[in-house]
Design a protein around this motif. Structure first.
Motif, PDB file in Angstrom:
ATOM      1  N   ARG A  11      45.182  46.151  39.772  1.00  0.00           N
ATOM      2  CA  ARG A  11      44.490  45.222  39.553  1.00  0.00           C
ATOM      3  C   ARG A  11      43.057  45.047  39.821  1.00  0.00           C
ATOM      4  O   ARG A  11      42.164  44.860  39.131  1.00  0.00           O
ATOM      5  N   ARG A  12      42.920  45.554  41.272  1.00  0.00           N
ATOM      6  CA  ARG A  12      41.478  45.670  41.793  1.00  0.00           C
ATOM      7  C   ARG A  12      40.662  46.833  40.601  1.00  0.00           C
ATOM      8  O   ARG A  12      39.590  46.412  40.279  1.00  0.00           O
ATOM      9  N   PRO A  13      40.906  48.034  40.540  1.00  0.00           N
ATOM     10  CA  PRO A  13      40.420  48.892  39.681  1.00  0.00           C
ATOM     11  C   PRO A  13      40.200  48.403  38.255  1.00  0.00           C
ATOM     12  O   PRO A  13      39.118  48.619  37.684  1.00  0.00           O
ATOM     13  N   MET A  14      41.311  47.584  37.723  1.00  0.00           N
ATOM     14  CA  MET A  14      40.717  47.230  36.463  1.00  0.00           C
ATOM     15  C   MET A  14      39.781  46.022  36.365  1.00  0.00           C
ATOM     16  O   MET A  14      39.266  46.046  35.115  1.00  0.00           O
ATOM     17  N   THR A  15      39.304  45.487  37.240  1.00  0.00           N
ATOM     18  CA  THR A  15      38.246  44.647  37.262  1.00  0.00           C
ATOM     19  C   THR A  15      36.994  45.135  36.792  1.00  0.00           C
ATOM     20  O   THR A  15      36.229  44.709  36.084  1.00  0.00           O
ATOM     21  N   ARG A  16      36.801  46.371  37.399  1.00  0.00           N
ATOM     22  CA  ARG A  16      35.681  47.183  36.751  1.00  0.00           C
ATOM     23  C   ARG A  16      35.613  47.826  35.557  1.00  0.00           C
ATOM     24  O   ARG A  16      34.817  47.809  34.716  1.00  0.00           O
TER      25      ARG A  16
END
Length: 301
Positions: A11-16
């Motif tokens: 989820r966190r890397p997907m925001t980038r």
């Protein structure tokens, strides 16, 4: 699409990866990427016609096998450099020589430009195989996203043309079927990272017309081929929540029905291309390791 469908570690890397930037900006930014380096794999560039290839040569023991790799980017942008980590890892772990192909982009250069460029890269690899210490009978063709779609189409073309054939096809989340882009109801799903609006932009630019027509140019759309018999073994992976899940599943099934050995690796909760933009997560590392194990076994002499 509900964020809770995404594997928590992604989820966190997907925001980038979700950030949308103009096509011209992405093209420049990708080419200016800072890439990882290796003490055990030599990297150089070479030219073939108007395009370039990036060559990865292990400085230690070599297996005598090779991989032609094709980067993604929706047929609109990208660069061989964006897959540096995967190519370095695969070259080092498997002792492979890898040739990573650049190609021209749509809409400025519609089909068959990119197809011809990756075909030229294949010929360059064969022409230099002896100097690279590679057995031309032990070269696989692979790619990610649009690059995997180009790889699948190239494999079909090489089958029909005869001569040396790829030993296998190594396909990560392949972009295979323009008819997906024509399904307007998929727009509402708003798939993460690569949605159907972007998909339509890519296919429209590549085909030079609206996607989903009754017929299209041969080798432009791999999923439209009706006879898949005689193609090399395939490793195909995709995320179960990505836009390409249905078309990738259908292509894997069609290959299997045609007698082609297929390994399908479906990752639950994975958006499109996660093995690239979330390459340091456990899920991505595990997928790449499984894929590399398949490639090693397929290219084994």
């Amino acid at each position: 699409m509900d964020l809770h469908r995404v594997l928590p570690e992604l989820r966190r890397p997907m925001t980038r990866a979700q950030i949308r930037l103009p096509r011209w900006f992405v093209r420049i930014a990708v080419r200016l990427l800072r890439v990882p380096t290796s003490d055990v794999v030599r990297v150089r560039t070479a030219r073939t016609g108007s395009t370039s290839v990036r060559v990865y040569e292990p400085m230690g023991p070599r297996s005598g096998a090779g991989l032609l790799w094709i980067h993604g980017g929706g047929l609109l942008f990208g660069d061989a450099k964006q897959d540096e980590a995967l190519c370095l890892s695969t070259a080092e772990r498997l002792g492979l020589v890898i040739v990573s192909a650049n190609y021209r982009f749509a809409p400025e250069h519609p089909f068959p430009a990119a197809h011809e460029d990756v075909q030229r890269a294949w010929r360059w690899f064969l022409d230099h195989a002896e100097a690279l210490g590679v057995d031309p009978r032990r070269i696989a063709v692979g790619g990610e996203s649009a690059g995997a779609g180009l790889a699948a189409a190239l494999v079909q073309r090489l089958h029909d043309d005869g001569g040396f054939q790829p030993r296998g096809q190594w396909l990560f989340a392949p972009m295979l079927d323009d008819r997906t882009a024509a399904r307007r109801e998929l727009d509402a799903e708003k798939h993460f990272v690569w949605d159907n609006a972007r998909n339509r932009e890519g296919w429209s630019g590549y085909l030079g017309t609206a996607p989903g027509a009754e017929t299209g140019p041969e080798y432009a759309v791999p999923a439209r081929r009706t006879d898949l018999s005689g193609l090399p073994p395939a490793f195909i992976t995709w995320g179960d929540i990505e836009l390409f899940a249905a078309e990738d599943h259908a292509y894997a099934a069609a290959l299997g029905a045609a007698g082609v050995p297929v390994t399908a690796d479906i990752v639950d909760g994975a958006p499109h291309g996660f093995e690239n933009w979330a390459k340091d997560t456990p899920a991505a590392r595990a997928l790449v390791e499984r894929a590399q194990d398949w490639l090693r076994a397929t290219l084994h002499d």
